[in-house]
Scaffold this active site. Structure first.
Site, short mmCIF file in Angstrom:
data_model
loop_
_atom_site.label_atom_id
_atom_site.label_comp_id
_atom_site.label_asym_id
_atom_site.label_seq_id
_atom_site.Cartn_x
_atom_site.Cartn_y
_atom_site.Cartn_z
N ASP A 32 25.00 2.22 10.95
CA ASP A 32 24.83 1.53 9.67
C ASP A 32 24.41 0.10 10.02
O ASP A 32 24.44 -0.32 11.18
CB ASP A 32 26.09 1.58 8.80
CG ASP A 32 25.74 1.30 7.32
OD1 ASP A 32 24.61 0.86 7.03
OD2 ASP A 32 26.60 1.51 6.44
C1 NOJ Z 1 24.30 -0.53 4.50
C2 NOJ Z 1 24.83 0.63 3.73
O1 NOJ Z 1 26.19 0.84 4.03
C3 NOJ Z 1 24.05 1.91 3.97
O2 NOJ Z 1 24.53 2.90 3.11
C4 NOJ Z 1 22.58 1.67 3.80
O3 NOJ Z 1 21.87 2.86 3.99
C5 NOJ Z 1 22.14 0.61 4.78
N1 NOJ Z 1 22.85 -0.62 4.51
C6 NOJ Z 1 20.64 0.36 4.74
O4 NOJ Z 1 20.29 -0.33 3.62
#
Ligand code: NOJ
Length: 753
Positions: free
Chosen positions: A297
């Site tokens: 993430d």
């Molecule tokens: C953080 C988020 O937790 C995740 O769900 C998302 O896909 C990513 N950022 C990318 O934007």
């Protein structure tokens, strides 16, 4: 000897064939029309790549815009320069045909090997045509429709140059304070798994073609269990809960063939998910056989330092790769430290090749080596985005997602002809507040507000509008006065309350999930006038609706419905169709009950439903029961359940059990009912929940019609996991319960022998 000779000769010929394709000047794509199998091409490519180029493939960078004025922005230039050197495997947030083509071209024309980029983007409930939030859509229990909706998300995204979405979110959560419950499939592991699988299938299609995109299961794992619903907070769950409650949706999505998985931010068993070998390698890759790649993430490799697990960025890169994670989103630790880690002997080349090979696999599979611009076609983009067919499907989805919670005196549906309606509520007339954080490339301007939809359906002359409250839900004397004046001219009052869509999604945790005080004050004033008051509740999560029970005639949960909101709400209020959604997340009676969910355990001292509950597990000030249970939802008709019967009261471990029930539409309109089957394993070596959803059917019944519905339960449905992930099927007594929600059920017992 002969065999060996042929094997070597074949390999030689294949290698020559592959290389012949590739003995081209730099700047033209490798492997164009290459006949060799993907595995062979990956092997060949890995042999040509430097260690730095391999590290580059592991690097995913937040791209954004590179053209126009941004082309001269030093930060943007640096990112593109890195990509030109082969230092970027994927960009996220580079979208649209023009931008994706431009970035791809920069890489194809400048990098040594011309390995095409992957473009990833959060397409959570539609790319340009915004569909209902996933939580609301899951409440349709209509897997075919969910899959079909996902094909539209994919089609639009793919037409705009995007190869890959970070969806579906498979996190089970029991906490409506968590802003991200909107992104998931609700609180049930079984239904959550079916919904996630449907979304994966819709997004990816049967094969990777230019109409579909790669899915990404997230957030692996147990991110939905963040303590107190606070974003990025700690998680502490048992292994029994991990296997039985949290893992099933991710597993179902893996089995549906999802190409990628995203690490979660949280720890499991004290180890951050990105560096958690038990989760990423032992469970995901070994036990489940996942062959795709794992992306972090945002920054989660690097954030292992904050967790107190990695000492520095280099250590973070090492721990992430050692655990079996592959691509580094935005921490940029892999890109910088992997070469050094290999040179120092801390990571093996085989580990790096495995990670890079998995990423290259999808670049081949998508056909990007043959045509790096396959997804970047301006004509297709123009014809696809927000077209009439996509909007029609979004409207259908929105209609099906509307949840009717209360309908006293059958005040709904409203008479569509000539009824004077007071429409109150700022959100009913605010495009900005209709949408959440995850609308991808959707724009508020495209959206049909509740006011617009109702004016169209009921006639503008019949709608008296007043805002009633301010954007934060507070009100003042004048706003209330104006609302009351508007209501004075009407026969019925429709009030759009709730919270702004902007409060749903990532980084939108709320400690207070009550209806705002100002809106309560407004409702009271309107209710005093004696006209029916119909509340439309906008929110990306179940709110506490207890305080509005006595001051409303009907309650309609309208969630966040997307582009077609107003048209869908108007059709529902007018009775143009019969609503059929059933909530997939419990509505708490009070915040103090949270976490509150249907599949809880019995405890040592369960409180009786009626009578003296002294010294039992209870609250002194509120009931244990939630306001609306999982699976609950009304329609414009009534369904009556009878004749629950089992094929046998005793079954063997290999014998299926047939469960039959009669469901009658006892009302005056046709409708669809979600018939739900739950079980309870009465005593087991590990205690089991009081109810577990094991099957359901959404059936259409004409007014007055009865149908016998039949289900088959097998040993698989009756088994559970131990803390090691082994399945257990244990003899003993079970209960089967069938009904229209998780609370009101018919039940029968049987014995597994
Ligand atoms: C953080 C988020 O937790 C995740 O769900 C998302 O896909 C990513 N950022 C990318 O934007």
């Amino acid at each position: 000897m002969r065999k060996q000779f042929f094997a070597v000769a074949t390999l030689l010929i294949m290698t020559i064939a592959v290389q012949a394709q590739n003995s081209k000047p730099a700047g033209t794509p490798l492997y164009k029309n290459a006949k060799a199998p993907i595995e062979q091409r990956i092997k060949d490519l890995l042999q040509r790549m430097t260690l730095e180029e391999k590290a580059g493939q592991l690097n995913q960078v937040n791209g954004g815009v590179f053209t126009g004025p941004a082309a001269n922005d030093p930060g943007q230039k640096a990112k593109l320069d890195l990509a030109k050197k082969g230092g970027v495997g994927s960009f996220l947030n580079v979208i649209g045909v023009a931008e994706t083509r431009n970035a791809q071209q920069a890489v194809m024309e400048n990098s040594r090997l011309g390995i095409p980029l992957l473009f990833g983007f959060d397409v959570i409930h539609g790319y340009r045509t915004v569909f209902p939030i996933p939580l609301a859509e899951a409440g349709t229990w209509d897997l075919a429709a969910i899959e079909k909706n996902a094909t539209v998300h994919a089609k639009e995204a793919a037409a705009a140059g995007v190869h890959w979405t970070f969806a579906p979110m498979c996190d089970i959560s029991n906490d409506p304070r968590w802003g991200r419950v909107m992104e998931g499939g609700g609180e049930d592991p079984y239904l959550g798994g079916l919904v996630a699988a449907a979304r994966v299938k819709g997004l990816q299609g049967k094969q990777f073609d230019a109409e579909h995109i790669m899915a990404c299961i997230k957030h692996f794992a147990v991110y939905g269990a963040v303590e107190a619903g606070r974003e990025y907070n700690n998680v502490d769950v048992s292994r029994v809960a991990l296997w039985n409650k949290y893992l099933p949706p991710y597993k179902a999505a893996v089995e549906a063939g999802a190409a990628t998985v995203m690490n979660s931010f949280n720890v499991f068993d004290g180890i951050p998910a990105s560096g958690n070998k038990y989760l990423v390698t032992d469970i995901l890759q070994k036990k489940w056989g996942f062959k795709g790649f794992v992306v972090s993430d945002w920054g989660s490799f690097g954030e292992m330092i904050n967790h107190g697990y990695a000492v520095d960025e280099k250590d973070a890169a090492l721990k992430a790769l050692q655990a079996g994670s592959h691509m580094d989103m935005e921490a940029n630790v892999s890109g910088r430290f992997v070469p050094q880690l290999v040179k120092e002997g801390k990571l093996t080349m085989a580990q790096v090749d495995d990670a890079v090979g998995r990423i290259l696999y999808f670049k081949f599979k998508l056909g990007l080596f043959e045509d790096p611009y396959k997804y970047s076609n301006a004509d297709r983009e123009a014809a696809t985005l927000f077209n009439a067919a996509n909007r029609a499907q979004a409207l259908e989805a929105a209609k099906k997602s509307i949840l009717l919670l209360k309908n006293n005196h059958e005040v709904l549906p409203l008479k569509a002809e000539g009824t004077k309606i007071a429409l109150i509520g700022l959100y009913a007339n605010s495009k900005e507040d209709m949408f959440d954080f995850w609308i991808a490339n959707g724009t508020a301007n495209d959206a049909v507000t509740v006011k617009e939809g109702m004016e169209k359906r009921f006639g503008a002359n019949n709608i008296n509008y007043a805002p009633g409250y301010m954007a934060d839900g507070s009100t003042d004397e004048q706003l209330v006065k104006d609302a009351v004046a508007a209501a004075d001219k009407a026969a019925v009052v429709v009030v759009n309350i709730g919270i702004s869509g902007k409060m749903a999604g990532e980084d939108r945790a709320l400690a207070n999930i009550n209806i705002p005080e100002g809106q309560i004050r407004l409702l009271r004033a309107l209710q005093k006038q004696g006209r029916p008051v119909i509340a439309l509740v906008s929110s990306g999560r179940p709110l506490v609706l207890t305080n509005i029970q006595d001051i409303t005639t009907a309650i309609v949960q309208t969630w966040i419905l997307g582009t077609e909101t107003g048209n869908a709400v108007a059709a529902m209020l007018a009775g143009d169709y019969n609503p059929s959604a059933k909530t997939v997340m419990t509505f708490p009676y009070a915040l103090g009950q949270v976490p509150v969910y249907y599949n809880h355990f019995n405890t040592n001292r369960p409180a009786p439903e009626t009578g003296d509950a002294s010294w039992k597990s209870r609250y002194r000030d509120i009931p244990n029961e939630p306001l609306y249970p999982f699976g609950y939802g009304l329609s414009y008709t009534n369904y009556h359940y009878s004749n629950l019967s089992l094929s046998s009261e005793k079954i063997t471990r290999s014998q299926p059990l047939q469960v039959r029930v009669t469901v009658k539409n006892s009302g005056k309109v046709d409708g669809e009912e979600v018939v739900q089957l739950y079980i309870r394993d009465i005593a087991a070596s590990i205690v089991r929940p009081v109810k577990e959803l094991k099957a359901f059917q959404k059936v259409f019944l004409k007014a007055g019609e009865s149908k016998e519905i039949s289900f088959v339960l097998t040993g698989k449905d009756l088994s559970f996991y131990d803390g090691e992930g082994n399945t257990r099927l244990e003899n003993g007594a079970f209960k089967v319960m069938v009904g229209g929600d998780s609370k009101t059920v018919l039940e029968k017992g049987f014995e597994l022998q």
